[in-house]
Every structure is written in structure tokens, then in C-alpha cells.
Write an enzyme that holds these catalytic residues in place. Structure first.
Site, PDB file in Angstrom:
ATOM      1  N   ARG A  36       0.827  -1.214   0.000  1.00  0.00           N
ATOM      2  CA  ARG A  36       0.000   0.000   0.000  1.00  0.00           C
ATOM      3  C   ARG A  36       0.864   1.269   0.000  1.00  0.00           C
ATOM      4  O   ARG A  36       0.488   2.277  -0.604  1.00  0.00           O
ATOM      5  CB  ARG A  36      -0.943  -0.003   1.204  1.00  0.00           C
ATOM      6  CG  ARG A  36      -2.149  -0.918   1.011  1.00  0.00           C
ATOM      7  CD  ARG A  36      -3.082  -0.865   2.194  1.00  0.00           C
ATOM      8  NE  ARG A  36      -4.362  -1.502   1.884  1.00  0.00           N
ATOM      9  CZ  ARG A  36      -5.328  -1.728   2.765  1.00  0.00           C
ATOM     10  NH1 ARG A  36      -5.163  -1.352   4.028  1.00  0.00           N
ATOM     11  NH2 ARG A  36      -6.450  -2.303   2.404  1.00  0.00           N
ATOM     12  N   LYS A 197     -21.213 -16.959   1.366  1.00  0.00           N
ATOM     13  CA  LYS A 197     -22.636 -16.761   1.641  1.00  0.00           C
ATOM     14  C   LYS A 197     -23.331 -15.793   0.690  1.00  0.00           C
ATOM     15  O   LYS A 197     -22.814 -14.727   0.402  1.00  0.00           O
ATOM     16  CB  LYS A 197     -22.811 -16.258   3.086  1.00  0.00           C
ATOM     17  CG  LYS A 197     -22.339 -17.259   4.143  1.00  0.00           C
ATOM     18  CD  LYS A 197     -22.593 -16.719   5.540  1.00  0.00           C
ATOM     19  CE  LYS A 197     -22.199 -17.747   6.594  1.00  0.00           C
ATOM     20  NZ  LYS A 197     -22.459 -17.250   7.971  1.00  0.00           N
ATOM     21  N   GLY A 354     -10.116  -8.820  -0.956  1.00  0.00           N
ATOM     22  CA  GLY A 354      -8.978  -9.506  -0.344  1.00  0.00           C
ATOM     23  C   GLY A 354      -8.762 -10.929  -0.811  1.00  0.00           C
ATOM     24  O   GLY A 354      -7.672 -11.298  -1.269  1.00  0.00           O
ATOM     25  N   GLY A 377     -13.916  -3.148   0.973  1.00  0.00           N
ATOM     26  CA  GLY A 377     -15.280  -2.649   1.100  1.00  0.00           C
ATOM     27  C   GLY A 377     -15.671  -1.664   0.016  1.00  0.00           C
ATOM     28  O   GLY A 377     -16.786  -1.701  -0.495  1.00  0.00           O
TER      29      GLY A 377
END
Length: 395
Positions: A36, A197, A354, A377
Site C-alpha cells: 500500500r 454466503k 482480499g 469494502g
């Protein structure tokens, strides 16, 4: 898109507040992965070349509005110096006299790193007073932290509303890649969505079926769709209570002309462990005492044909339990197929999240994808069709 870039700003002699994401992993006070940090170098160098004084705003970990010494950005300074090859002046606060003193001390070509923005409770609340104190430190705001753009924080959305603002090079690359994949893509478009999920990716699936031509569903999510179609999946992970929702997504896809692709063959095992004894069977032939841990070779071959017929690919999530061998085979093979087409300039491929980045790196395919997003996110919320506050504030 309405956002400006560094190219649109006059920066000579200006102090540029630059929001970055250098929230890197550390052990014993040492950065263990500087990826990063390395990704912000082009923006910092570009700003300096244009005559700006660069002041970095960043968060580190989750101190929840309190000063936590272990979460100080001073620990990141050495890795930042190594990546930039420049002097870095550290400010012990991100506002007030300490911040002003650090900025004043820095000479042209130096970089200023201010303390963790999350040491202030007002950061995550987008407190107007804190945002104004930050904005008072600079002349221009550049946001290079797409991975934090889904948060309406003082150092992202708040400051952007108070200063002339633009996207940094990393933010610009992320936005252009995502616009090319979902905003105004070259069609046909295929999306690969994997993961455990359905319930965690409902909004994502609901948005994608109205925007892509093909939707590939993998991982544990695929099991839920199989159950919804009356196919037994043995002891596999499946959200049986989500079956009706899965069918709604299927119907919505039909109505919008999106083709959903599920496994046609599966790799099953009795144990969830590396090297477990396994077999490949048809999708309707999962033994009652076994669990589905990967898609089979026929499924991969079918996906490769879908990729060949498309012009744009967006990927989030693995096709199986990629963390353990041999249940990474389908993800690896499909990723390599996409990488080959991308390298041959037949496919624009964008991936993020990720697990996705880890899976593509494991497959040796990441370097050939058009763009790999390091955001988690923010990448998901963009795919869900949501407005990201940090991006909207640049408009």
C-alpha cells in the site's frame, strides 16, 4: 465522471493535503507488507514534480478516537522513507500546532506525514470542526485512498468539501478501471462472484444481474443456488433459508437478459483439509456424506468459453476453497484463462477484494489482469451500485 485529477489543478507553491491508505500490516513495529505504501509513490512524486508540498493524511488500525501509541503512524515512517527515497517529516497530530510545525519544517521535496486521523473521535463521524481544522492546513486536497472512499470521514469527504479537490493517481486508476468494467463497459460483460454466503452479497448480485450479460456464481454461494433448484448438496455449506431469495435473483436475471452460470460438475470430499481424498462428480451427484469444495474441470471449460465470448470481466471471490489444495484448481484454471485472454488483448479484466487478490496471486494470474483493486469494502460497494462518499465529494 465529474471528478477532477491532478492534471486539472494548479499546484506550484501549494500545500496539498493528500489522503492516502497506508494501513499496512506490522509485526513488532516493523512493516511486513509495504504494498500500500508503494502504491502511493506515483501520486506523491507527481505532486512534488508539480511544485507542491505534500502533506499526508492517513489512518492506521482502529484506535476508536483515542491516542493509542502502538497505532501511531510513526511506526510507518521508516517504510515510507524507503519507498519514497525522500526525507519524511512527522507531525505528532493531524491538526493544530503540531501539524502546522511539521508542515513549516518541511522543505521543498520533503514529505510530511501527519499522525493517525483516527486518534480524533470526530474523524469517523465526519465532524465539521475537525474537517475544517484539517482543511486549514492546506490549499488543495487530493484523495488517493479509494479503499477508504466508502467512508464519509472528516479526512475523506469532509476536507474535500472545503478545498479544491482532485483524485490522486491511484484513485484515478481505480475509478477508471471500475468505470470501464461497470459504468460504460465494452460488452458482453461477465461477472464472477464467489464466496461463502449469498446473504453477504445480496445487494451485489441484485445490482449485477441488471448490468452484466453473464453472472458466474461460485464458492459456497453456488451451493445455495443449487439447493434452490432442488439439487442436494450433502454436507456442503449452504444457506437453505436463502433459497427463495436465490430464486428471486434468478428470475430478475432472466428478466434483464443476464445468464447465470452455476457448476455443472463438482469436486467433493469428506474432510475439509489440504490433500483430503476427493472425487469429481456431476453437480446432481453429491454424496450425502460429502461436501462440495470446488468446481470441476467441465465447469472450468464452460467458463473459459464464456470468457472467450466476452469483452469485459469483473471478478470478486473464488470458485472454491482456494486456501487449501487441491480445492484451488478451478479458481486457478479460470483465473489463468482470463489472464491469457487479457494478455492477448481480447478481454478487459478487473478484479478486487482480499480473497480475490490472494487467489489471483496464487494462480500467478494477477499480473496479467487489466487492473487489480486493493480495496475491499469500497470495491464491493461500487459493484453494488452505491455512491461512495469519498468519490462523490470530489465531484
Amino acid at each position: 465522471m465529474a471528478w477532477k485529477t491532478i492534471d486539472d489543478m494548479g499546484l506550484a507553491g501549494k500545500t496539498v493535503l493528500t489522503r492516502v491508505d497506508i494501513n499496512v500490516p506490522m509485526e513488532n513495529g516493523v512493516v511486513t507488507d509495504a504494498t500500500r505504501i508503494q502504491k502511493i509513490v506515483p501520486t506523491v512524486e507527481d505532486l512534488i514534480a508539480r511544485g507542491a508540498k505534500v502533506v499526508l493524511l492517513a489512518h492506521f488500525d482502529r484506535p476508536k478516537g483515542k491516542v493509542v501509541p502502538e497505532m501511531s503512524l510513526i511506526h510507518v515512517k521508516a517504510a515510507l522513507v524507503a519507498a519514497l527515497g525522500r526525507k519524511v517529516v512527522f507531525g505528532s497530530d493531524c491538526v493544530g500546532d503540531a501539524a502546522k510545525a511539521a508542515i513549516s519544517e518541511a522543505a521543498q521535496g520533503d514529505v510530511v506525514l501527519l499522525e493517525n486521523t483516527r486518534f480524533h473521535g470526530g474523524e469517523e463521524k465526519n465532524d465539521p470542526k475537525l474537517a475544517a481544522e484539517m482543511a486549514a492546513l492546506g490549499d488543495v486536497f487530493v484523495n488517493d485512498a479509494f479503499s477508504a472512499a466508502h467512508r464519509a470521514h472528516a479526512s475523506t469527504a469532509g476536507v474535500a468539501a472545503l478545498l479544491p479537490s482532485a483524485a490522486g493517481r491511484l484513485m484515478e486508476a481505480e475509478l477508471k478501471a471500475l468505470e470501464a468494467a461497470l459504468g460504460d463497459p465494452v460488452r458482453p460483460v461477465v461477472a464472477v462472484v464467489g464466496g461463502a454466503k449469498v446473504s453477504t452479497k445480496l445487494e451485489l448480485l441484485g445490482n449485477l444481474v441488471g448490468r452484466v450479460d453473464h453472472l458466474v456464481i461460485g464458492g459456497g454461494m453456488a451451493n445455495t443456488f443449487l439447493v434452490a433448484q432442488g439439487i442436494e448438496v450433502g454436507k456442503s455449506l449452504a444457506e437453505r433459508d436463502m433459497a427463495a431469495t436465490a430464486l428471486e435473483i434468478v428470475e430478475k436475471a432472466k428478466a434483464s437478459g443476464c445468464v447465470i452460470h452455476l457448476p455443472v460438475d463438482i469436486v467433493v470430499a469428506r474432510e475439509f483439509k489440504a490433500g483430503a481424498a476427493n472425487e469429481t462428480v456431476g453437480v446432481k451427484d453429491c454424496p450425502k456424506d460429502a461436501m462440495i469444495l470446488d468446481a470441476g474441470p467441465k465447469t472450468v471449460a464452460a467458463l473459459a468459453k464464456v470468457f472467450e465470448g466476452c469483452k469485459t470481466l469483473i471478478w470478486n471471490g473464488p470458485l472454491g476453497a482456494f486456501e487449501i489444495e487441491p480445492f484451488n484448481a478451478a479458481t486457478n484454471a479460470a483465473a489463468r484463462a482470463a489472464a491469457r485472454l487479457t494478455k492477448a488483448e481480447k478481454l478487459v479484466s478487473v478484479a478486487g477484494g482480499g480473497d480475490t487478490v490472494a487467489a489471483l496471486n496464487q494462480a500467478g494470474a494477477a499480473s496479467d489482469f487489466t487492473f487489480i483493486s486493493t480495496a475491499g469494502g469500497a470495491f464491493l460497494e461500487w459493484m453494488e451500485g452505491k455512491t461512495l462518499p469519498g468519490v462523490a465529494a470530489l465531484g
